[in-house]
Design a protein around this motif. Sequence first.
Motif, PDB file in Angstrom:
ATOM      1  N   ILE A 135      -6.202   4.147  -3.511  1.00  0.00           N
ATOM      2  CA  ILE A 135      -5.268   3.040  -3.265  1.00  0.00           C
ATOM      3  C   ILE A 135      -5.806   2.079  -2.202  1.00  0.00           C
ATOM      4  CG2 ILE A 135      -3.306   4.570  -3.842  1.00  0.00           C
ATOM      5  CD1 ILE A 135      -3.309   3.117  -0.408  1.00  0.00           C
ATOM      6  N   PHE A 136      -5.347   0.848  -2.331  1.00  0.00           N
ATOM      7  CA  PHE A 136      -5.618  -0.194  -1.337  1.00  0.00           C
ATOM      8  C   PHE A 136      -4.306  -0.814  -0.873  1.00  0.00           C
ATOM      9  CE2 PHE A 136      -9.607  -0.005  -3.681  1.00  0.00           C
ATOM     10  CZ  PHE A 136     -10.536  -0.038  -2.640  1.00  0.00           C
ATOM     11  N   SER A 137      -4.322  -1.354   0.342  1.00  0.00           N
ATOM     12  CA  SER A 137      -3.233  -2.196   0.833  1.00  0.00           C
ATOM     13  C   SER A 137      -3.797  -3.593   1.031  1.00  0.00           C
ATOM     14  CB  SER A 137      -2.718  -1.667   2.178  1.00  0.00           C
ATOM     15  OG  SER A 137      -1.983  -2.686   2.861  1.00  0.00           O
ATOM     16  N   PHE A 138      -2.944  -4.588   0.860  1.00  0.00           N
ATOM     17  CA  PHE A 138      -3.367  -5.977   1.114  1.00  0.00           C
ATOM     18  C   PHE A 138      -2.460  -6.631   2.151  1.00  0.00           C
ATOM     19  CE2 PHE A 138      -4.292  -5.106  -3.488  1.00  0.00           C
ATOM     20  CZ  PHE A 138      -5.653  -4.908  -3.338  1.00  0.00           C
ATOM     21  N   TYR A 139      -2.037  -5.839   3.123  1.00  0.00           N
ATOM     22  CA  TYR A 139      -1.266  -6.345   4.254  1.00  0.00           C
ATOM     23  C   TYR A 139      -2.154  -7.344   5.031  1.00  0.00           C
ATOM     24  CZ  TYR A 139       1.958  -6.249   8.147  1.00  0.00           C
ATOM     25  OH  TYR A 139       2.851  -6.625   9.104  1.00  0.00           O
TER      26      TYR A 139
ATOM     27  N   LYS B  95      -5.524  -6.399   6.601  1.00  0.00           N
ATOM     28  CA  LYS B  95      -6.551  -5.724   5.811  1.00  0.00           C
ATOM     29  C   LYS B  95      -7.653  -6.730   5.424  1.00  0.00           C
ATOM     30  CE  LYS B  95      -3.950  -2.312   6.460  1.00  0.00           C
ATOM     31  NZ  LYS B  95      -3.172  -1.321   5.765  1.00  0.00           N
ATOM     32  N   HIS B  96      -8.780  -6.210   4.968  1.00  0.00           N
ATOM     33  CA  HIS B  96      -9.908  -7.122   4.680  1.00  0.00           C
ATOM     34  C   HIS B  96      -9.625  -8.068   3.538  1.00  0.00           C
ATOM     35  CE1 HIS B  96     -12.276  -3.625   6.480  1.00  0.00           C
ATOM     36  NE2 HIS B  96     -12.044  -4.522   7.396  1.00  0.00           N
ATOM     37  N   ILE B  97      -8.690  -7.681   2.683  1.00  0.00           N
ATOM     38  CA  ILE B  97      -8.190  -8.581   1.644  1.00  0.00           C
ATOM     39  C   ILE B  97      -6.683  -8.588   1.828  1.00  0.00           C
ATOM     40  CG2 ILE B  97      -7.767  -8.819  -0.837  1.00  0.00           C
ATOM     41  CD1 ILE B  97     -10.463  -7.557  -1.353  1.00  0.00           C
ATOM     42  N   THR B  98      -6.079  -9.765   1.951  1.00  0.00           N
ATOM     43  CA  THR B  98      -4.630  -9.785   2.075  1.00  0.00           C
ATOM     44  C   THR B  98      -3.982 -10.618   0.986  1.00  0.00           C
ATOM     45  OG1 THR B  98      -2.718 -10.180   3.479  1.00  0.00           O
ATOM     46  CG2 THR B  98      -4.574 -11.708   3.747  1.00  0.00           C
ATOM     47  N   THR B  99      -2.798 -10.146   0.559  1.00  0.00           N
ATOM     48  CA  THR B  99      -1.957 -10.932  -0.342  1.00  0.00           C
ATOM     49  C   THR B  99      -0.601 -11.140   0.332  1.00  0.00           C
ATOM     50  OG1 THR B  99      -1.162  -8.924  -1.469  1.00  0.00           O
ATOM     51  CG2 THR B  99      -3.121  -9.975  -2.381  1.00  0.00           C
ATOM     52  N   GLY B 100      -0.561 -11.052   1.653  1.00  0.00           N
ATOM     53  CA  GLY B 100       0.705 -11.109   2.398  1.00  0.00           C
ATOM     54  C   GLY B 100       1.267  -9.698   2.452  1.00  0.00           C
TER      55      GLY B 100
ATOM     56  N   GLY C 204       0.816  -1.218   0.000  1.00  0.00           N
ATOM     57  CA  GLY C 204       0.000   0.000   0.000  1.00  0.00           C
ATOM     58  C   GLY C 204       0.848   1.265   0.000  1.00  0.00           C
ATOM     59  N   THR C 205       1.985   1.207   0.677  1.00  0.00           N
ATOM     60  CA  THR C 205       2.895   2.355   0.702  1.00  0.00           C
ATOM     61  C   THR C 205       3.401   2.649  -0.710  1.00  0.00           C
ATOM     62  OG1 THR C 205       3.545   1.731   2.937  1.00  0.00           O
ATOM     63  CG2 THR C 205       5.027   3.218   1.756  1.00  0.00           C
ATOM     64  N   ALA C 206       3.767   1.593  -1.440  1.00  0.00           N
ATOM     65  CA  ALA C 206       4.209   1.742  -2.833  1.00  0.00           C
ATOM     66  C   ALA C 206       3.094   2.353  -3.678  1.00  0.00           C
ATOM     67  CB  ALA C 206       4.624   0.382  -3.392  1.00  0.00           C
ATOM     68  N   ALA C 207       1.867   1.939  -3.421  1.00  0.00           N
ATOM     69  CA  ALA C 207       0.724   2.481  -4.169  1.00  0.00           C
ATOM     70  C   ALA C 207       0.613   3.990  -3.945  1.00  0.00           C
ATOM     71  CB  ALA C 207      -0.567   1.781  -3.738  1.00  0.00           C
ATOM     72  N   LEU C 208       0.808   4.418  -2.699  1.00  0.00           N
ATOM     73  CA  LEU C 208       0.745   5.850  -2.393  1.00  0.00           C
ATOM     74  C   LEU C 208       1.909   6.599  -3.053  1.00  0.00           C
ATOM     75  CD1 LEU C 208      -0.295   5.645   1.354  1.00  0.00           C
ATOM     76  CD2 LEU C 208      -1.570   6.868  -0.427  1.00  0.00           C
ATOM     77  N   GLU C 209       3.090   6.014  -3.026  1.00  0.00           N
ATOM     78  CA  GLU C 209       4.250   6.677  -3.639  1.00  0.00           C
ATOM     79  C   GLU C 209       4.057   6.833  -5.142  1.00  0.00           C
ATOM     80  OE1 GLU C 209       8.115   5.048  -2.581  1.00  0.00           O
ATOM     81  OE2 GLU C 209       7.516   4.953  -0.471  1.00  0.00           O
ATOM     82  N   ILE C 210       3.561   5.786  -5.768  1.00  0.00           N
ATOM     83  CA  ILE C 210       3.320   5.856  -7.208  1.00  0.00           C
ATOM     84  C   ILE C 210       2.220   6.873  -7.509  1.00  0.00           C
ATOM     85  CG2 ILE C 210       2.391   4.582  -9.186  1.00  0.00           C
ATOM     86  CD1 ILE C 210       3.914   2.139  -8.203  1.00  0.00           C
ATOM     87  N   ALA C 211       1.163   6.846  -6.717  1.00  0.00           N
ATOM     88  CA  ALA C 211       0.047   7.769  -6.952  1.00  0.00           C
ATOM     89  C   ALA C 211       0.530   9.212  -6.868  1.00  0.00           C
ATOM     90  CB  ALA C 211      -1.069   7.513  -5.929  1.00  0.00           C
ATOM     91  N   MET C 212       1.322   9.524  -5.847  1.00  0.00           N
ATOM     92  CA  MET C 212       1.805  10.898  -5.699  1.00  0.00           C
ATOM     93  C   MET C 212       2.755  11.262  -6.827  1.00  0.00           C
ATOM     94  SD  MET C 212       0.073  12.036  -3.303  1.00  0.00           S
ATOM     95  CE  MET C 212       0.733  13.650  -3.650  1.00  0.00           C
ATOM     96  N   GLU C 213       3.617  10.332  -7.217  1.00  0.00           N
ATOM     97  CA  GLU C 213       4.567  10.584  -8.307  1.00  0.00           C
ATOM     98  C   GLU C 213       3.824  10.820  -9.622  1.00  0.00           C
ATOM     99  OE1 GLU C 213       7.785  10.673  -7.284  1.00  0.00           O
ATOM    100  OE2 GLU C 213       8.384  11.338  -9.305  1.00  0.00           O
ATOM    101  N   ALA C 214       2.727  10.091  -9.805  1.00  0.00           N
ATOM    102  CA  ALA C 214       1.965  10.187 -11.055  1.00  0.00           C
ATOM    103  C   ALA C 214       1.317  11.567 -11.229  1.00  0.00           C
ATOM    104  CB  ALA C 214       0.890   9.105 -11.094  1.00  0.00           C
TER     105      ALA C 214
END
Length: 374
Positions: A177-181, A184-189, A58-68
Amino acid sequence: MNNFIPVNEPLLNGNEKKYVMECIDTGWISSEGPFISRFESEMAAAVQREHGIAVANGTAALEIAMEALQLQPGDEVILPTFTIISCAAAIVKAGAVPVFVDSDPLTWNMDVEQIEAKITSRTKAIMVVHIYGLPTDMDPVLALAKQHQLYVIEDAAEAHGQTYKGKPCGSFGDLSIFSFYPNKHITTGEGGMIVTNDPVLADRCSSLRNLCFQPTRRFVHEQLGFNYRMTNMQAALGVAQLERLSETVARKREMGRLYRELLGDVEGIRLQSTHTDYAENIYWVFGIVLEDQIVQSVERVTDALKARQIGTRPFFWPMHEQPVFQKMGLVSNERFPHAEQLARRGFYVPSGLALTDQQIHIVADELKAILKGE
Ligand SMILES: *Cc1c(COP(=O)(O)O)cnc(C)c1O
């Protein structure tokens, strides 16, 4: 520590194993493979979006979103001070300046009435963060964004399956953005996703995720990106988890109701609102705030719970009190009393999907005893 009740334990008892085995059996274990695009399109569809870009977390998602957003140095982004470091860090790493807003004491979300006073000629975006199970009041945010031509970034990392006035969280931002930690309600690890309807932003995000390799002349770069790809095995978990999202949300609400029933009239504690006029709490975590009449500190209470085999976590520590941002000169001496109180007096109790009703009873009983000094 056999009977320890952890603060979170995920539930992976659907098709997770089957789908992950499929990755291993077919050899598709990297970020190429059929589960990636399937997870992207199914997750995007679940929140009424055109595009999903799966990433490493999720952190990467935020970094990419801000960079975009291609912000310029000195551009400002407004966000709640009561949130995870990932939000403010993404703004700072993109070269912009975070501008903080205090929390609403009932919903614990950003107090949207305080946003307008923070808008300046340098403001470029508002980042909303849905906190602990209740969404931010979006209509006022969207109206301000429209009026001042600002981007909206929506952090829905704690809000899979939540809605605002019947519309999915994750459907509101220019980028959401979503995180899947695992909590979270959906996780991918580990995992995350950016969703959007904007094809230009979607292209930028998928390029930034993948080192900005170019379709032709692959190893010639016009821009610096990140390797923030998700693997097919993570996406396999995500597809299986998404199949059960509505069950998950129903169970979280049931857990929240039981905790409330057991703790609702305990003197000296405050709980997050059960609902607002735009949403019903989905209790991402079950948070508790100690009122002044409880003389024990959060540390004292959570240490006592730990001694009784119960895991907890403190609440977020607000962004304006982060030493790293103070050292960077990014904070003034402005006070944010509600966020400060949440941080100093809040913690959450076990809230994971594997938690049983019996364990909820144990947690509530032990907490009540500790608060009574027993
Ligand atoms: C969990 C979370 C994140 C970060 O996600 P990671 O996958 O842990 O990097 C971002 N924002 C909020 C609100 C979160 O709860």
